[in-house]
Design a protein around this motif. Structure first.
Motif, mmCIF file in Angstrom:
data_model
loop_
_atom_site.group_PDB
_atom_site.id
_atom_site.type_symbol
_atom_site.label_atom_id
_atom_site.label_comp_id
_atom_site.label_asym_id
_atom_site.label_seq_id
_atom_site.Cartn_x
_atom_site.Cartn_y
_atom_site.Cartn_z
ATOM 1 N N ARG A 65 17.426 4.797 15.610
ATOM 2 C CA ARG A 65 16.944 5.320 14.348
ATOM 3 C C ARG A 65 16.548 3.854 13.399
ATOM 4 N NH1 ARG A 65 20.623 8.507 9.907
ATOM 5 N NH2 ARG A 65 19.000 8.646 8.575
ATOM 6 N N PRO A 66 15.201 3.866 13.360
ATOM 7 C CA PRO A 66 14.747 2.786 12.402
ATOM 8 C C PRO A 66 15.234 2.441 10.995
ATOM 9 C CG PRO A 66 12.999 4.261 13.090
ATOM 10 C CD PRO A 66 14.035 4.796 13.523
ATOM 11 N N SER A 67 15.516 1.241 10.822
ATOM 12 C CA SER A 67 15.983 0.980 9.413
ATOM 13 C C SER A 67 15.163 0.389 8.599
ATOM 14 C CB SER A 67 17.372 0.420 9.618
ATOM 15 O OG SER A 67 17.084 -1.124 10.063
ATOM 16 N N ARG A 68 14.883 0.848 7.495
ATOM 17 C CA ARG A 68 13.858 0.092 6.698
ATOM 18 C C ARG A 68 14.309 -0.620 5.745
ATOM 19 N NH1 ARG A 68 11.205 5.329 3.917
ATOM 20 N NH2 ARG A 68 10.837 6.104 5.854
ATOM 21 N N THR A 69 13.449 -1.669 5.270
ATOM 22 C CA THR A 69 14.235 -2.546 4.288
ATOM 23 C C THR A 69 13.903 -2.129 2.799
ATOM 24 O OG1 THR A 69 13.756 -4.600 5.756
ATOM 25 C CG2 THR A 69 13.910 -5.026 3.461
ATOM 26 N N ARG A 70 14.905 -1.511 2.403
ATOM 27 C CA ARG A 70 14.545 -0.861 0.938
ATOM 28 C C ARG A 70 15.369 -1.478 -0.074
ATOM 29 N NH1 ARG A 70 11.088 3.231 0.604
ATOM 30 N NH2 ARG A 70 10.680 4.707 2.303
ATOM 31 N N GLU A 71 14.818 -1.895 -1.038
ATOM 32 C CA GLU A 71 15.624 -2.671 -2.177
ATOM 33 C C GLU A 71 15.401 -1.678 -3.429
ATOM 34 O OE1 GLU A 71 14.693 -6.438 -2.918
ATOM 35 O OE2 GLU A 71 15.036 -7.402 -0.628
ATOM 36 N N ALA A 72 16.322 -1.281 -4.201
ATOM 37 C CA ALA A 72 16.363 -0.507 -5.219
ATOM 38 C C ALA A 72 15.340 0.581 -5.068
ATOM 39 C CB ALA A 72 15.965 -1.243 -6.424
ATOM 40 N N ASP A 73 15.782 1.413 -3.819
ATOM 41 C CA ASP A 73 15.057 2.419 -3.320
ATOM 42 C C ASP A 73 13.611 2.397 -3.676
ATOM 43 O OD1 ASP A 73 17.181 4.082 -2.515
ATOM 44 O OD2 ASP A 73 17.862 4.359 -4.782
ATOM 45 N N ARG A 74 12.980 1.370 -3.253
ATOM 46 C CA ARG A 74 11.483 1.185 -3.755
ATOM 47 C C ARG A 74 10.805 2.003 -2.604
ATOM 48 N NH1 ARG A 74 9.634 -4.914 -3.561
ATOM 49 N NH2 ARG A 74 7.543 -3.741 -3.428
ATOM 50 N N PRO A 75 9.772 2.787 -2.899
ATOM 51 C CA PRO A 75 8.962 3.662 -2.191
ATOM 52 C C PRO A 75 8.241 2.811 -1.011
ATOM 53 C CG PRO A 75 7.786 2.969 -4.307
ATOM 54 C CD PRO A 75 9.159 2.781 -4.539
ATOM 55 N N GLY A 76 8.138 3.639 -0.090
ATOM 56 C CA GLY A 76 7.479 2.963 1.057
ATOM 57 C C GLY A 76 6.023 2.635 1.037
ATOM 58 N N PRO A 77 4.906 2.183 1.514
ATOM 59 C CA PRO A 77 3.574 1.972 1.680
ATOM 60 C C PRO A 77 3.004 3.373 1.930
ATOM 61 C CG PRO A 77 4.195 1.034 3.637
ATOM 62 C CD PRO A 77 5.555 1.416 2.852
ATOM 63 N N VAL A 78 2.079 3.778 1.375
ATOM 64 C CA VAL A 78 1.344 4.997 1.530
ATOM 65 C C VAL A 78 -0.303 4.680 1.895
ATOM 66 C CG1 VAL A 78 2.822 6.355 0.459
ATOM 67 C CG2 VAL A 78 0.667 5.456 -0.914
ATOM 68 N N HIS A 79 -0.808 3.564 1.577
ATOM 69 C CA HIS A 79 -2.223 3.407 1.806
ATOM 70 C C HIS A 79 -2.608 1.720 2.025
ATOM 71 C CE1 HIS A 79 -6.530 2.966 0.753
ATOM 72 N NE2 HIS A 79 -6.654 4.457 1.060
ATOM 73 N N VAL A 80 -3.451 1.715 2.848
ATOM 74 C CA VAL A 80 -4.248 0.312 3.346
ATOM 75 C C VAL A 80 -5.520 0.168 3.147
ATOM 76 C CG1 VAL A 80 -3.838 0.719 5.536
ATOM 77 C CG2 VAL A 80 -3.969 -1.661 4.844
ATOM 78 N N SER A 81 -6.004 -0.981 2.649
ATOM 79 C CA SER A 81 -7.563 -1.017 2.354
ATOM 80 C C SER A 81 -7.720 -2.458 2.922
ATOM 81 C CB SER A 81 -8.009 -0.658 1.083
ATOM 82 O OG SER A 81 -7.735 -1.420 0.112
ATOM 83 N N ILE A 82 -9.004 -2.607 3.523
ATOM 84 C CA ILE A 82 -9.299 -4.106 3.748
ATOM 85 C C ILE A 82 -10.622 -4.035 3.705
ATOM 86 C CG2 ILE A 82 -9.426 -5.875 5.593
ATOM 87 C CD1 ILE A 82 -7.487 -4.249 7.261
ATOM 88 N N PRO A 83 -11.064 -4.370 2.316
ATOM 89 C CA PRO A 83 -12.450 -4.175 1.878
ATOM 90 C C PRO A 83 -13.583 -4.972 2.790
ATOM 91 C CG PRO A 83 -11.104 -4.762 -0.003
ATOM 92 C CD PRO A 83 -10.107 -4.991 1.389
ATOM 93 N N SER A 84 -13.282 -6.276 3.477
ATOM 94 C CA SER A 84 -14.315 -6.952 4.014
ATOM 95 C C SER A 84 -14.757 -6.261 5.335
ATOM 96 C CB SER A 84 -13.737 -8.361 4.369
ATOM 97 O OG SER A 84 -12.492 -8.301 5.321
ATOM 98 N N ILE A 85 -14.030 -5.338 5.877
ATOM 99 C CA ILE A 85 -14.326 -4.637 7.003
ATOM 100 C C ILE A 85 -14.359 -3.057 6.830
ATOM 101 C CG2 ILE A 85 -13.587 -6.470 8.919
ATOM 102 C CD1 ILE A 85 -10.989 -5.017 9.266
ATOM 103 N N GLY A 86 -14.324 -2.721 5.534
ATOM 104 C CA GLY A 86 -14.545 -1.316 5.438
ATOM 105 C C GLY A 86 -13.275 -0.472 5.810
ATOM 106 N N VAL A 87 -12.050 -0.835 5.687
ATOM 107 C CA VAL A 87 -11.073 -0.073 6.134
ATOM 108 C C VAL A 87 -10.388 0.678 5.004
ATOM 109 C CG1 VAL A 87 -8.759 0.004 7.279
ATOM 110 C CG2 VAL A 87 -10.395 -1.278 8.474
ATOM 111 N N ARG A 158 -0.727 -0.345 -0.897
ATOM 112 C CA ARG A 158 -0.215 0.493 -2.328
ATOM 113 C C ARG A 158 1.123 1.375 -1.595
ATOM 114 N NH1 ARG A 158 -4.487 3.698 -3.346
ATOM 115 N NH2 ARG A 158 -3.706 5.601 -2.608
ATOM 116 N N ASP A 159 1.852 1.213 -2.548
ATOM 117 C CA ASP A 159 3.115 2.188 -2.183
ATOM 118 C C ASP A 159 3.087 3.362 -2.928
ATOM 119 O OD1 ASP A 159 4.022 1.796 -5.145
ATOM 120 O OD2 ASP A 159 5.251 0.158 -4.504
ATOM 121 N N GLY A 160 4.145 4.165 -2.827
ATOM 122 C CA GLY A 160 4.016 5.479 -3.356
ATOM 123 C C GLY A 160 4.294 5.665 -4.868
ATOM 124 N N ALA A 161 4.624 4.679 -5.478
ATOM 125 C CA ALA A 161 4.717 4.386 -6.859
ATOM 126 C C ALA A 161 3.258 4.065 -7.654
ATOM 127 C CB ALA A 161 5.652 3.604 -7.371
ATOM 128 N N GLY A 162 2.378 3.851 -6.859
ATOM 129 C CA GLY A 162 1.026 3.274 -7.267
ATOM 130 C C GLY A 162 1.019 1.721 -7.398
#
Length: 220
Positions: A65-87, A158-162
């Protein structure tokens, strides 16, 4: 902060143990669909439907069971973008398969990258691992152009809190899945770091890419 260090290093050690045990990602064949055989996180490139690394992203984790590193119940990442290669991609959560290998996005979601929840949470000390396919049986995938990324390029997560975190690419390397640098990818880091992983190289007899492309980044 000091009181949390022991926990972070215990988690990292467990991750390294698991990753070492799964050093063979195998999942980039047209017959596979959602997971690859663990090894080191890898994403597929080419003919199949699952990402592959040494076989499957191997998770540095000692538990099923994966254990994520969360501090103060911070939301996980929901989006990634890499402008230089259009991701631009939403992020799905990836854990471990029953055999201890790291999950990869299903082939039918080749244009979607994933965050390995057994690693660090972006923005906290340690390596956060994002896995994406290069190609799948459905065609070009999210990290198809990752090979073109250059040192100094910006990766936005970007995380779930924006909240958007800005990482800067510090280097990249192509490695054989049989010699995946587990410690370099999953080992502890004092600051918040990022690893982007996909498949690369020629195909073996079973149609799986033989290498992994690893991009390293650090919080700007």
């Amino acid at each position: 902060m000091p009181s949390r260090t022991p926990h972070r290093f215990r988690r990292t050690a467990a991750l390294l143990t698991a990753a070492a045990a799964c050093l063979a990602l195998a999942g980039c064949s047209s017959s596979e669909s959602s997971s690859a055989t663990p090894a080191t996180p890898s994403a597929s490139s080419g003919r199949d439907g699952a990402a592959s690394g040494p076989s499957e992203p191997a998770g540095p984790a000692g538990s099923a069971r994966p254990s994520r590193t969360r501090e103060a119940d911070r939301p996980g990442p929901v989006h990634v973008s890499i402008p230089s290669i259009g991701v631009r991609s939403t992020l799905m959560e990836l854990g471990l398969n029953a055999d201890g290998t790291v999950e990869v996005p299903p082939a039918e979601k080749g244009m979607t990258a994933g965050w390995y929840t057994g690693g660090s949470l972006p923005g906290t000390p340690g390596p956060a691992v994002l896995i994406g396919h290069n190609d799948t049986r459905f065609g070009r995938a999210v990290f198809h152009d990752l090979k073109d990324i250059r040192e100094g390029a910006e990766v936005l997560v970007r995380d779930g809190a924006g909240t958007t975190l800005r990482f800067t690419v510090t280097g990249k390397e192509t490695v054989s899945k049989k010699a995946f640098p587990t410690r370099r990818v999953y080992g502890p880091t004092k600051g918040s770091t990022l690893r982007l992983i996909t498949c690369d190289g020629e195909f073996d007899a079973e149609g799986h890419p033989v290498d992994n492309l690893i991009v390293y980044g650090a919080l700007a």
